[in-house]
Write an enzyme that holds these catalytic residues in place. Structure first.
Site, short mmCIF file in Angstrom:
data_model
loop_
_atom_site.label_atom_id
_atom_site.label_comp_id
_atom_site.label_asym_id
_atom_site.label_seq_id
_atom_site.Cartn_x
_atom_site.Cartn_y
_atom_site.Cartn_z
N ASP A 133 -10.66 8.84 3.04
CA ASP A 133 -10.23 8.15 2.05
C ASP A 133 -11.17 6.53 1.81
OD1 ASP A 133 -8.56 7.64 -0.44
OD2 ASP A 133 -6.96 6.92 0.64
N GLY A 144 2.98 0.90 3.48
CA GLY A 144 3.32 -0.06 3.38
C GLY A 144 3.23 -1.27 3.31
N VAL A 182 1.59 -5.62 3.75
CA VAL A 182 0.51 -6.19 4.33
C VAL A 182 1.31 -7.62 4.32
CG1 VAL A 182 -1.68 -6.20 4.87
CG2 VAL A 182 -0.73 -4.38 3.80
N LYS A 193 0.38 -5.35 8.64
CA LYS A 193 0.94 -4.18 8.13
C LYS A 193 2.39 -3.34 8.91
CE LYS A 193 -2.03 -0.50 5.87
NZ LYS A 193 -2.53 0.63 6.11
N ASP A 239 -8.02 1.50 6.53
CA ASP A 239 -7.00 1.84 6.18
C ASP A 239 -7.73 3.28 6.67
OD1 ASP A 239 -4.85 3.41 5.47
OD2 ASP A 239 -5.28 2.21 3.57
N GLY A 283 1.00 -1.37 -0.25
CA GLY A 283 0.11 0.13 -0.22
C GLY A 283 0.76 1.06 0.34
#
Length: 375
Positions: free
Chosen positions: A205, A90, A92, A106, A223, A87
């Protein structure tokens, strides 16, 4: 005089090498000094981030989720051998807790802002428990090593099923009744974030990639790295810059001429997500040369106004078509350019659980496709 000229000629052959070696030495010395300064500043910067994170964790207290050491995280993630994805913040990995519960780990990259992604995640969803919000089970913060441990979502993200044109099975999993269930689940999760917490939580988001699906394809919002807390009675918030993902960002985040930034900005993102879900198309396709000709909301709005239905499969019943139309009309209300004209998520839940006959066709939900920012 002749001897003097010979002397200078011989001396000149040594001038260039000596000058070159001096320049090289200066460059090397400059690089060493610059490296030392950079490492010193980086170390100081990292220390400031660590202090900021630790101050937050001290204020956070000993409440859930659990804090793990890095060796424990490494063991949980099985030495990071099973990578699930990458992502913006970072990588996962799939893991397993000591009691056998599968998890997603993550690992946040060291270059991630000033620890804000980590602080946002722990400080928001760490205290939230809702059926449609992914659970944070644990975290780790040791130096610049930071990890977030979530419940494992075996069916990955909604994005995988919306845009899987090559797989008929994937699209069949999003039959109209299931799409309505998923949209309703996301709406209820967002309603909880906006109205059910002590403080209003704006996600900023909402998009298919951040909607994870459990074993029964129930949606869970994930997220929260860009999330922002505000008072429940605070209608407008201040942001220094637009945040979110292109195509899902509400117009007011680009220009205050459209209105103030508020929880209605999340409503806009939800509307765009639903339009993509019912159409199977991205709201912005960079591979298409003339974006104005395929602007998704405009294309869908014209079909709704003209009474032209589209079939997701050749086997859609009249009831299926009604559900798709209901989802579409609700989504078009959510993407109204004026935030005041968008419904709250509580209203969205009511619209999705009500009858199609009670839904009015919204006004044209955009000013002009030429004014919308493109990727």
């Amino acid at each position: 005089m002749e001897k003097l000229m010979i002397f200078f000629l011989h001396a000149g052959t040594h001038v260039i090498p000596m000058a070159a070696s001096s320049v090289a030495a200066f460059v090397v010395l400059s690089l060493i000094v610059a490296t030392v300064i950079y490492l010193s500043l980086k170390s100081r910067y990292n220390e400031e981030i660590n202090m900021k994170v630790e101050m937050f964790l001290k204020a956070y207290g000993t409440s859930k989720p659990t804090r793990y050491t890095f060796p424990e995280v490494k063991k949980i993630a099985r030495r990071f051998k099973d990578k699930l994805g990458q992502g913006g913040f970072g990588s996962v990995y799939k893991g397993e807790l000591q009691n056998g519960v599968p998890v997603a780990v993550k690992m946040l990259e060291s270059s991630t802002g000033e620890g804000e992604e980590f602080i946002n995640e722990v400080g928001t969803i760490g205290l939230i428990h809702h059926a449609n919000i992914v659970r944070l089970l644990g975290f780790c913060s040791e130096g610049m090593r930071r990890a977030l441990i979530y419940e494992f979502m075996p069916n990955e993200s909604l994005e995988k099923y919306i845009f899987a044109h090559v797989s008929d099975i994937s699209r069949q999993l999003l039959a109209p009744n299931k799409m309505l269930d998923i949209a309703l689940g996301i709406a209820r999760g967002m309603e909880y974030l906006h109205q059910g917490c002590n403080q209003r939580l704006l996600h900023f988001d909402i998009k298919p990639h951040n909607i994870l699906l459990d074993y029964n394809f129930n949606p869970k919002i994930s997220d929260f790295g860009l999330a922002k807390l505000c008072a429940r009675d605070q209608s407008i918030i201040t942001l220094t810059a637009a945040r979110g993902t292109m195509g899902y960002i509400a117009p007011e985040l680009y220009s205050r001429n459209f209105g103030g930034v508020s929880y209605k900005s999340d409503v806009y993102s939800f509307g765009m997500l639903v339009l993509e879900m019912v159409s199977g198309r991205r709201n912005s396709d960079p591979s298409v040369e003339n974006q104005d000709e395929v602007y998704l909301p405009e294309w869908i709005y014209e079909r709704v106004i003209n009474g032209h239905e589209w079939e997701l499969t050749s086997e859609m019943t009249a009831e299926d078509k009604e559900k798709v139309r209901q989802l579409t009309i609700v989504a078009l209300w959510c993407i109204q350019w004026n935030p005041k004209n968008r419904p709250s998520m509580t209203k969205v839940v009511n619209m999705l659980t009500g009858r199609l006959q009670n839904l009015q066709i919204p006004p044209k939900p955009f000013v002009s496709s030429e004014n919308y920012p493109r990727t």
